[in-house]
Design an enzyme around this catalytic site. Structure first.
Site, PDB file in Angstrom:
ATOM      1  N   GLY A  51     -37.435 -32.102  42.559  1.00  8.62           N
ATOM      2  CA  GLY A  51     -36.347 -32.585  41.709  1.00  8.62           C
ATOM      3  C   GLY A  51     -35.218 -32.759  42.866  1.00  8.62           C
ATOM      4  N   ALA A  53     -31.662 -33.353  40.925  1.00 12.28           N
ATOM      5  CA  ALA A  53     -30.584 -34.248  40.242  1.00 12.28           C
ATOM      6  C   ALA A  53     -30.456 -35.463  40.406  1.00 12.28           C
ATOM      7  CB  ALA A  53     -29.085 -33.468  40.354  1.00 12.28           C
ATOM      8  N   SER A 123     -37.816 -30.583  37.624  1.00 12.56           N
ATOM      9  CA  SER A 123     -36.421 -31.043  37.068  1.00 12.56           C
ATOM     10  C   SER A 123     -36.496 -32.409  37.021  1.00 12.56           C
ATOM     11  CB  SER A 123     -35.507 -30.391  38.324  1.00 12.56           C
ATOM     12  OG  SER A 123     -34.305 -30.382  37.913  1.00 12.56           O
ATOM     13  N   ALA A 124     -35.586 -33.161  37.987  1.00 15.58           N
ATOM     14  CA  ALA A 124     -35.707 -34.639  37.879  1.00 15.58           C
ATOM     15  C   ALA A 124     -36.825 -35.131  38.202  1.00 15.58           C
ATOM     16  CB  ALA A 124     -34.549 -35.197  38.953  1.00 15.58           C
ATOM     17  N   ASP A 225     -32.601 -21.629  31.084  1.00 15.63           N
ATOM     18  CA  ASP A 225     -32.247 -22.675  31.705  1.00 15.63           C
ATOM     19  C   ASP A 225     -31.283 -23.263  31.334  1.00 15.63           C
ATOM     20  OD1 ASP A 225     -32.086 -25.042  33.176  1.00 15.63           O
ATOM     21  OD2 ASP A 225     -34.465 -25.284  33.151  1.00 15.63           O
ATOM     22  N   HIS A 257     -33.449 -22.193  35.660  1.00 11.00           N
ATOM     23  CA  HIS A 257     -33.798 -23.201  36.113  1.00 11.00           C
ATOM     24  C   HIS A 257     -34.383 -23.157  37.383  1.00 11.00           C
ATOM     25  CE1 HIS A 257     -33.909 -27.805  35.963  1.00 11.00           C
ATOM     26  NE2 HIS A 257     -33.654 -27.923  37.188  1.00 11.00           N
TER      27      HIS A 257
END
Length: 316
Positions: A51, A53, A123-124, A225, A257
């Site tokens: 991840g 972002a 995540s991303a 999260d 998260h």
């Protein structure tokens, strides 16, 4: 910091890591391999997309996961990819797909079992890898011949704290500091949000039987999260199940998260998500399961008081 220093030392000095293996000709087309000590027989492989972002992702972020899975005789390949502004989401998806292709076609040379490859993103990275997997399934459903790897080579997809419907997350990200104008630049404009939202795209009848080609999908998410709310995984799991995909949703009450990916592994001891991950990968391998049952508890890397302080300070 104490935990990061220990992990960083392992990353730069361990003989079990093959760093920056080139998988393509674009900037940051590199991956790191975390290898078990014993490679006497082919090992299962996790292709991991980190991840960050879509802006600060880096392959070394997967070091702790790579180290701990390698201790359980699992090879981990952490795939790097172009971040914004070096690239936009289309470039990230292309890079990750190339990295997965390299793993599928070359992992046997490093002691991996090409018939036991698992895909994981956080995540991303969970969003990017889900896009890659669905794109590949759509291409195969259309009968495209120029493919270098197949979704059938992926045994299971693990999505950790991912966002799968960008249309529902734009305002949330804006309020969290990833401003709308920046986010839309990363995602190549508002008109591309649906294209890069796996949770929306699977509902499109024009993709044919692509969903039926997907491997089993397991989604992990913490209910506390605030970076990517857990409804993202809930909605994606519900849509996948509605369309007949083999899907499992595992929610962790009160986890943030970063808890599942960072604090819990640094805490050591029993880790429910890690144990579930290993159990799925080693399913059907009685010898590996027996070794897992006898494995010593994982070492604590950071005192609890520091973890609690970090949990309050972390912007994620």
């Amino acid at each position: 910091m104490p935990g990061f220093l220990k992990v960083a030392y392992y990353y730069f000095f361990s003989s079990q890591i093959r760093r920056s293996i080139v998988y393509g000709d674009q900037p940051r087309n590199r991956l790191d391999l975390y290898l078990p000590k014993n490679l006497d027989e082919p090992k299962p492989v996790v292709a991991f997309v980190t991840g960050g972002a879509w802006i600060i992702g880096y392959k070394a972020w997967g070091c702790l996961l790579g180290q701990q899975l390698a201790e359980r005789d699992i090879i981990v390949a952490c795939i790097d990819y172009r971040n914004f502004p070096q690239g936009t989401i289309g470039d990230m998806v292309t890079d990750a797909s190339q990295g997965i292709s390299f793993i599928c076609n070359n992992i046997a040379e490093y002691g991996g079992d090409p018939n036991r490859i698992y895909l994981m993103g956080q995540s991303a990275g969970a969003h990017i890898s889900a896009c890659v997997l669905l794109d590949q399934a759509i291409r195969e459903a259309k009968g495209e011949e120029s493919i270098s790897w197949s979704v059938s080579q992926i045994k299971t997809y693990f999505g950790l704290s991912g966002g799968y419907n960008l249309c529902k997350l734009v305002d949330h990200f804006n309020n969290r500091g990833l401003y709308r104008s920046l986010f839309l630049s990363i995602m190549e404009g508002e008109e591309s949000l649906q294209l890069y939202s796996p949770g929306v795209r699977i509902e499109d009848p024009s993709i044919g039987n692509a969903v039926s080609l997907l491997p089993p999908i397991i989604l992990f998410h913490g209910t506390a999260d605030y970076s990517i709310p857990s409804f993202s995984s809930k909605d994606f799991a519900a849509a996948l199940k509605r369309l007949g995909a083999q899907t499992e949703l595992i929610l962790f009450d009160g986890k943030t998260h970063t808890d599942l990916f960072l604090q819990d592994p640094l805490r050591g001891g029993k880790d429910e998500m890690f144990d579930h991950l290993v159990a799925v990968i080693h399913a059907g391998d009685e010898e590996a399961l027996a070794k897992d049952a006898l494995a010593p508890p994982r070492k604590r890397l950071v005192p609890e008081v520091l973890l609690r302080m970090a949990r309050h300070i972390s912007p994620f």
